[in-house]
Scaffold this active site. Structure first.
Site, mmCIF file in Angstrom:
data_model
loop_
_atom_site.group_PDB
_atom_site.id
_atom_site.type_symbol
_atom_site.label_atom_id
_atom_site.label_comp_id
_atom_site.label_asym_id
_atom_site.label_seq_id
_atom_site.Cartn_x
_atom_site.Cartn_y
_atom_site.Cartn_z
ATOM 1 N N VAL A 183 -20.294 35.773 70.267
ATOM 2 C CA VAL A 183 -20.071 34.340 70.484
ATOM 3 C C VAL A 183 -21.360 33.585 70.822
ATOM 4 C CG1 VAL A 183 -17.668 34.578 71.204
ATOM 5 C CG2 VAL A 183 -19.479 34.613 72.936
ATOM 6 N N LYS A 184 -22.467 34.295 70.956
ATOM 7 C CA LYS A 184 -23.721 33.629 71.320
ATOM 8 C C LYS A 184 -24.377 32.966 70.096
ATOM 9 C CE LYS A 184 -23.662 34.847 75.721
ATOM 10 N NZ LYS A 184 -22.626 35.861 75.849
ATOM 11 N N HIS A 185 -25.560 32.397 70.298
ATOM 12 C CA HIS A 185 -26.220 31.610 69.243
ATOM 13 C C HIS A 185 -26.601 32.452 68.033
ATOM 14 C CE1 HIS A 185 -26.701 29.287 72.942
ATOM 15 N NE2 HIS A 185 -26.541 28.258 72.141
#
Length: 377
Positions: A183-185
């Site tokens: 879910v991170k960048h």
């Protein structure tokens, strides 16, 4: 319409091709892709050194082992994932929870009050919550005035900055840590990294990442020495191949996240004051999360009912976070009675709504429409 989660990875054909190419190469674990990924992270953040590790928690763990001594007192935020303060405990040190400000970040003015009261405090662990960097000017002041160690938890803030100072550059900190959870960048599957401008810390982190083991040209071909109690926190070439292709698209991802944030801001300002953004649009935030506030105590619907009704409409929300000091394990350690009124109020009111580069305009409009329908029902 498919289910809309609060966060989601973005994988394309080039990502898959890069991973397959590495799977067909001679290196699957620690090989050339790891070094290349570390170099790219240094290039992007501006830090001198980078150590890629197996996940964001491993990054925090090694940072704590490299910086802290047993029984050190460390100021940190209750508004983060468990790993931030857990890593302090891993090193045998003691977290001291400090309340948050209006933007969800640790209140650095309250940190200074704690430092004035107790000069034995050794460090601050500052989380760039939701992608908004902490005030670097205040961080600099605290570091210089009180001679403390600083770790920046940048799990939410790859690509963010504060008045041009990039998250992870370690301009006013000893170490910064990152997470590359889906879910991170950018994602490497699982994965994390540590940046620093200290060669001494860098060398220690390398040692701790690989069992505390050293092997050099002065040794016999089969020899190695274990010089510290380290861990197997290595990241694979497979993961780094994915990360390298992802980082090429990072600025594109950030641009889309900021565009989504602007649309949310506009909708909440124009419609009514029932829903408000955690903070006004910030062009330097990396918007890992888009957090909103609702005064549920003034509505007929409870927060739990609201979540369930949104899920029935195919929309996934999340709360970031349950205050760490209120968790059962921390209560057993004697926490829970800290003076954190802003955190307590924040927890009652906030939730995160869908925010990821692949979120389509029609999906975002549906989220906004559904949110008001449920709250006004």
């Amino acid at each position: 319409m498919d289910f809309i989660p609060y966060g989601k990875q973005n994988i394309n054909k080039k990502d898959i091709k890069a991973v397959i190419k590495t799977l067909k190469s001679d290196f699957l674990t620690t090989g050339p892709k790891v070094k290349e990924f570390e170099y790219k992270l240094c290039e992007y953040t501006g830090a001198k050194y980078c150590v890629a590790v197996s996940n964001g928690t491993a990054a925090l763990h090694l940072a704590s082992l490299a910086l802290l001594d047993k029984n050190d007192k460390v100021l940190t935020t209750p508004n983060s994932f468990l790993a931030t303060s857990n890593s302090i405990l891993y090193a045998g040190a003691k977290p001291i929870f400090v309340d948050i400000g209006e933007d969800g970040n640790i209140d650095l003015d309250l940190c200074e009050k704690e430092l004035k009261k107790d000069p034995t405090i050794e460090a601050i662990y500052a989380v760039h919550f939701s992608g908004k960097s902490v005030d670097q000017k205040k961080l600099k002041k605290l570091k210089e005035k009180y001679d403390i160690k600083i770790v920046e938890d940048c799990a939410h803030s790859l690509g963010a900055s504060f008045k041009g100072i990039k998250a992870g550059s370690c301009t006013y900190s000893n170490i910064s840590t990152f997470s590359f959870h889906p879910v991170k960048h950018i994602t490497t599957g699982e994965g994390g990294a540590i940046t620093t401008n200290s060669k001494k810390l860098y060398e220690k982190l390398l040692l701790l990442r690989n069992h505390g083991m050293v092997k050099d040209s002065s040794m016999k071909p089969w020899e190695y020495e274990m010089r510290e109690l380290g861990f197997n926190y290595r990241l694979t070439d497979i993961s780094c191949a994915l990360g390298l292709n992802q980082i090429k698209r990072l600025d594109k991802f950030l641009k889309k996240r900021r565009k989504i944030a602007k649309e949310y801001d506009k909708a909440f300002k124009e419609t009514n004051t029932l829903v408000t953004a955690l903070y006004p649009f910030d062009e330097e935030s990396s918007y890992h999360l888009y957090v909103v506030k609702v005064k549920f105590d003034k509505l007929k619907i409870s927060k739990e009912e609201f979540f369930m009704k949104m899920r029935e409409k195919g929309i996934g929300l999340q709360v970031h976070y349950i205050p760490i000091n209120k968790q059962p394990f921390y209560k057993k350690l004697g926490y829970r009675k800290e003076n954190t009124p802003n955190t307590d109020k924040y927890y009652k009111e906030v939730f995160s709504i869908p925010m990821y580069p692949g979120l389509k305009n029609k999906e975002q409009k549906y989220v906004i429409k559904s949110l008001f329908e449920v709250l006004n029902d």
